[in-house]
Design an enzyme around this catalytic site. Structure first.
Site, PDB file in Angstrom:
ATOM      1  N   LYS A 176       0.885  -1.175   0.000  1.00 46.17           N
ATOM      2  CA  LYS A 176       0.000   0.000   0.000  1.00 46.17           C
ATOM      3  C   LYS A 176       0.920   1.223   0.000  1.00 46.17           C
ATOM      4  CE  LYS A 176      -1.746   3.112   1.980  1.00 46.17           C
ATOM      5  NZ  LYS A 176      -1.587   4.524   1.538  1.00 46.17           N
ATOM      6  N   GLU A 251       9.792   1.981  10.475  1.00 45.67           N
ATOM      7  CA  GLU A 251      10.821   2.994  10.192  1.00 45.67           C
ATOM      8  C   GLU A 251      10.094   4.330  10.244  1.00 45.67           C
ATOM      9  OE1 GLU A 251      13.871   2.195   9.662  1.00 45.67           O
ATOM     10  OE2 GLU A 251      13.853   0.138   8.920  1.00 45.67           O
ATOM     11  N   CYS A 285      13.921  11.318   6.028  1.00 47.02           N
ATOM     12  CA  CYS A 285      13.750  10.957   7.444  1.00 47.02           C
ATOM     13  C   CYS A 285      15.056  11.058   8.211  1.00 47.02           C
ATOM     14  CB  CYS A 285      13.162   9.567   7.552  1.00 47.02           C
ATOM     15  SG  CYS A 285      14.004   8.404   6.512  1.00 47.02           S
ATOM     16  N   GLU A 385       9.857  16.985  14.074  1.00 44.96           N
ATOM     17  CA  GLU A 385      10.330  16.768  12.709  1.00 44.96           C
ATOM     18  C   GLU A 385       9.607  17.740  11.785  1.00 44.96           C
ATOM     19  OE1 GLU A 385       9.135  13.101  10.690  1.00 44.96           O
ATOM     20  OE2 GLU A 385      11.234  12.872  10.171  1.00 44.96           O
TER      21      GLU A 385
HETATM   22  P1  NDP Z   1       2.398   8.895   6.949  1.00 47.56           P
HETATM   23  O1  NDP Z   1       2.688   8.199   8.201  1.00 47.56           O
HETATM   24  O2  NDP Z   1       1.282   9.851   6.927  1.00 47.56           O
HETATM   25  O3  NDP Z   1       2.099   7.849   5.804  1.00 47.56           O
HETATM   26  C1  NDP Z   1       2.914   6.733   5.536  1.00 47.56           C
HETATM   27  C2  NDP Z   1       2.063   5.635   4.965  1.00 47.56           C
HETATM   28  O4  NDP Z   1       1.183   5.165   5.978  1.00 47.56           O
HETATM   29  C3  NDP Z   1       1.170   6.102   3.821  1.00 47.56           C
HETATM   30  O5  NDP Z   1       1.038   5.059   2.880  1.00 47.56           O
HETATM   31  C4  NDP Z   1      -0.136   6.364   4.524  1.00 47.56           C
HETATM   32  O6  NDP Z   1      -1.260   6.322   3.708  1.00 47.56           O
HETATM   33  C5  NDP Z   1      -0.145   5.221   5.530  1.00 47.56           C
HETATM   34  N1  NDP Z   1      -1.027   5.428   6.661  1.00 47.56           N
HETATM   35  C6  NDP Z   1      -1.428   6.594   7.225  1.00 47.56           C
HETATM   36  N2  NDP Z   1      -2.267   6.342   8.263  1.00 47.56           N
HETATM   37  C7  NDP Z   1      -2.399   5.000   8.347  1.00 47.56           C
HETATM   38  C8  NDP Z   1      -3.146   4.126   9.193  1.00 47.56           C
HETATM   39  N3  NDP Z   1      -3.930   4.589  10.163  1.00 47.56           N
HETATM   40  N4  NDP Z   1      -3.050   2.791   8.999  1.00 47.56           N
HETATM   41  C9  NDP Z   1      -2.268   2.293   8.024  1.00 47.56           C
HETATM   42  N5  NDP Z   1      -1.549   3.070   7.174  1.00 47.56           N
HETATM   43  C10 NDP Z   1      -1.604   4.403   7.339  1.00 47.56           C
HETATM   44  O7  NDP Z   1       3.769   9.549   6.495  1.00 47.56           O
HETATM   45  P2  NDP Z   1       4.092  10.368   5.198  1.00 47.56           P
HETATM   46  O8  NDP Z   1       3.703   9.644   3.970  1.00 47.56           O
HETATM   47  O9  NDP Z   1       3.560  11.732   5.406  1.00 47.56           O
HETATM   48  O10 NDP Z   1       5.711  10.330   5.218  1.00 47.56           O
HETATM   49  C11 NDP Z   1       6.465  11.178   5.945  1.00 47.56           C
HETATM   50  C12 NDP Z   1       6.882  10.538   7.258  1.00 47.56           C
HETATM   51  O11 NDP Z   1       7.550   9.296   7.071  1.00 47.56           O
HETATM   52  C13 NDP Z   1       7.888  11.387   7.991  1.00 47.56           C
HETATM   53  O12 NDP Z   1       7.557  11.489   9.349  1.00 47.56           O
HETATM   54  C14 NDP Z   1       9.209  10.645   7.820  1.00 47.56           C
HETATM   55  O13 NDP Z   1      10.187  10.894   8.747  1.00 47.56           O
HETATM   56  C15 NDP Z   1       8.770   9.252   7.814  1.00 47.56           C
HETATM   57  N6  NDP Z   1       9.753   8.445   7.103  1.00 47.56           N
HETATM   58  C16 NDP Z   1      10.564   7.587   7.803  1.00 47.56           C
HETATM   59  C17 NDP Z   1      11.535   6.864   7.174  1.00 47.56           C
HETATM   60  C18 NDP Z   1      12.390   5.918   7.925  1.00 47.56           C
HETATM   61  O14 NDP Z   1      12.958   5.038   7.315  1.00 47.56           O
HETATM   62  N7  NDP Z   1      12.535   6.034   9.211  1.00 47.56           N
HETATM   63  C19 NDP Z   1      11.745   6.967   5.735  1.00 47.56           C
HETATM   64  C20 NDP Z   1      10.859   7.883   5.092  1.00 47.56           C
HETATM   65  C21 NDP Z   1       9.892   8.574   5.775  1.00 47.56           C
HETATM   66  P3  NDP Z   1      -1.774   7.641   2.928  1.00 47.56           P
HETATM   67  O15 NDP Z   1      -1.448   7.346   1.531  1.00 47.56           O
HETATM   68  O16 NDP Z   1      -3.232   7.717   3.173  1.00 47.56           O
HETATM   69  O17 NDP Z   1      -1.049   8.825   3.457  1.00 47.56           O
END
Ligand code: NDP
Length: 478
Positions: A176, A251, A285, A385
């Site tokens: 997803k 992550e 990130c 962040e």
């Molecule tokens: P989100 O947490 O909003 O979204 C990440 C994914 O999770 C998306 O596919 C999102 O869907 C999905 N999601 C959101 N809510 C839920 C839920 N309740 N249940 C299941 N899935 C869900 O993050 P962002 O996409 O905004 O990415 C940015 C964030 O990711 C930053 O905080 C960044 O630091 C972190 N990140 C961490 C990394 C690491 O390796 N540590 C690497 C890259 C990013 P939807 O499409 O609806 O948004």
């Protein structure tokens, strides 16, 4: 500004080795953050679609798991070759979804995913698939059906870092992707199809996290969750998985410190550090967003940082050599502007940048590269962040003070140390509570384990450690 691709409508999901009609009729627009125009659209999947995908993955599991790791890795290698062939297309596509400058997008966004796939045959050799412990044969088996949920900032690479090792381990997957930058995931599905990957091993369901994401996480036939994204969503996913005691690898975010010691080459350290904060418009990130400098060198560090930041002129990511594109979305831009205002209100010194739009860029979600100084640990911009091009310079008094500031964070993803004395830098690195630390700008290693301490998550991705994440251990007493 120029556009990269024609509008791409993807109206089918990839489930059970076929492109299938989604259950619902909803579509989600994908916006080009540079032009603010619609660049494509994808199905708004439903819980019913998620259920179909998980069942397909379950059905495929036994025969896929019965292949040897090497046979599975060969499929990955072939997928990697497909992605390499489509590298230019992928670089341009991801620039159109995300806004990363085209040169960097080709190198990083399109360049890393094939590597994740093609490295699998070699990594298979590094895993102890079987070993003897006394009278026991200890074997490593696939975790099962994996739910892979990914964000938008390095969209295809984050998918690749889950899918390639999971499939090589013998797992089947339901992906997803983020709905913000999902078009690249369809290219991966096409690559899986092109190499004849057995039906149901890789499944793609697009849609919103709270609907599709939660449905695959909670599904009784999903065995393991691999999630990358915000700490907020990671917590939610972990709660849902706990209901069935499913293993979760998460992550999450970061607020990573870059400690410049008093004997470091300041010019080099600050210049490199600003770059490590601003990559991908700060939407990384592991970005080194807190720069710790000795108090007596603060003025000099500010001047260097200002000059470097001001050279990062935001602009059209399609112009070769452009260093900074827009942020991914209007929401993200407003969030980042809000943090810049907050920094000013809380008394940080604005060295360069600010919340007003960059000159001459009326269109696109651009933000000025911004540097704050005299930032203290109690300020919001030192703790949260921001996910934008905003650097916080924090003065420290001595090494102990530097360690205290560096570790004063809920996060623990990455860090940096700069010193003329590598042994001294290593000692400091050992005391920083993060999953990785680069010393004197040590080069990114795509095979090194990547992941967090504290609220940056747990579990590791990349290389052998990333592959082992998808294995479970069984002992047979002989
Ligand atoms: P989100 O947490 O909003 O979204 C990440 C994914 O999770 C998306 O596919 C999102 O869907 C999905 N999601 C959101 N809510 C839920 C839920 N309740 N249940 C299941 N899935 C869900 O993050 P962002 O996409 O905004 O990415 C940015 C964030 O990711 C930053 O905080 C960044 O630091 C972190 N990140 C961490 C990394 C690491 O390796 N540590 C690497 C890259 C990013 P939807 O499409 O609806 O948004």
């Amino acid at each position: 500004m120029a556009s990269t691709t024609d509008t791409l409508t993807r109206d089918k999901l990839y489930i059970g080795g076929e492109w299938v009609e989604p259950d619902g009729t909803g579509m989600i627009d994908v916006i080009n953050p540079t032009t603010e125009e619609v660049v494509g659209s994808i199905p708004e999947g439903t819980a019913e679609d998620a259920d179909r995908a998980v069942r397909a993955a379950r059905t495929a599991f036994d025969s896929w798991a019965a292949l040897s790791p090497y046979e599975r890795a060969r499929y990955c290698e072939a997928i990697g070759a497909q992605l390499t062939e489509r590298g230019d297309e992928l670089g341009a596509l991801i620039t159109s979804e995300l806004g990363m400058p085209i040169g960097l997008s080709r190198m990083i966004q399109a360049g890393l995913p094939p590597l994740a796939f093609s490295s699998m045959p070699e990594l298979v050799e590094e895993v102890a698939w079987e070993e003897e412990v006394g009278n026991s044969l200890v074997v490593r088996e696939p975790a099962g059906v994996v739910a892979a949920i990914t964000p938008w900032n390095y969209p295809l690479n984050q998918i690749a870092l889950k899918v390639a090792p999971a499939m090589t381990a013998g797992c089947t997957v339901v992906v997803k992707p983020s709905e913000v930058a999902p078009l690249n995931a369809f290219v991966l599905a096409e690559a899986c199809e092109a190499v004849g990957l057995p039906a149901g091993v890789f499944n793609l369901v697009t849609g919103y996290g709270p609907v599709v994401g939660e449905a695959i996480v909670s599904h009784p036939q999903t065995d393991m969750i691999s999630f990358t994204g915000s700490t907020r969503a990671g917590r939610r996913v972990s709660e849902l998985a706990a209901a069935r005691v499913k293993p979760v690898a998460v992550e999450l975010g970061g607020k990573s410190p870059n400690v410049i010691l008093d004997d470091a080459d300041l010019e080099k350290a600050v210049t490199h550090g600003v770059g490590k904060c601003f990559l991908n418009s700060g939407q990384t990130c592991s970005a080194l967003t807190r720069m710790l400098v000795p108090r007596e060198r603060l003025d000099a560090a500010e001047q260097i940082a200002a000059a470097v930041a001001e050279a990062y002129t935001p602009g059209d990511p399609l112009v070769d050599g452009s260093a900074m594109g827009p942020l991914v979305s209007d929401v993200q831009r407003e969030r980042v502007r809000g943090y810049i205002e907050k920094g000013k209100q809380e008394g940080a010194k604005l060295v360069t940048g600010g919340s007003q739009p960059p000159d001459g860029l009326e269109q696109g979600y651009f933000v000025r590269p911004t540097v704050f100084s005299q930032v203290t640990t109690d300020m919001t911009i030192a703790q949260e962040e921001i996910f934008g091009p905003v650097l916080a310079i924090m003065p420290y008094d001595d090494e102990e003070d530097a360690i205290r500031i560096a570790n004063d964070s809920e996060y623990g993803l990455a860090g940096g140390v700069w010193s003329a004395d590598e042994e001294r830098a290593k000692k400091m690195a050992a005391r920083i509570r993060t999953g990785q630390v680069e010393i004197n700008g040590g080069t990114w290693n795509p095979m090194a384990p990547f992941g967090g301490f504290k609220q940056s998550g747990h579990g590791r991705e990349a290389g052998r450690f990333g592959l082992e994440e998808f294995l479970v251990t069984k002992s047979m007493q002989l």
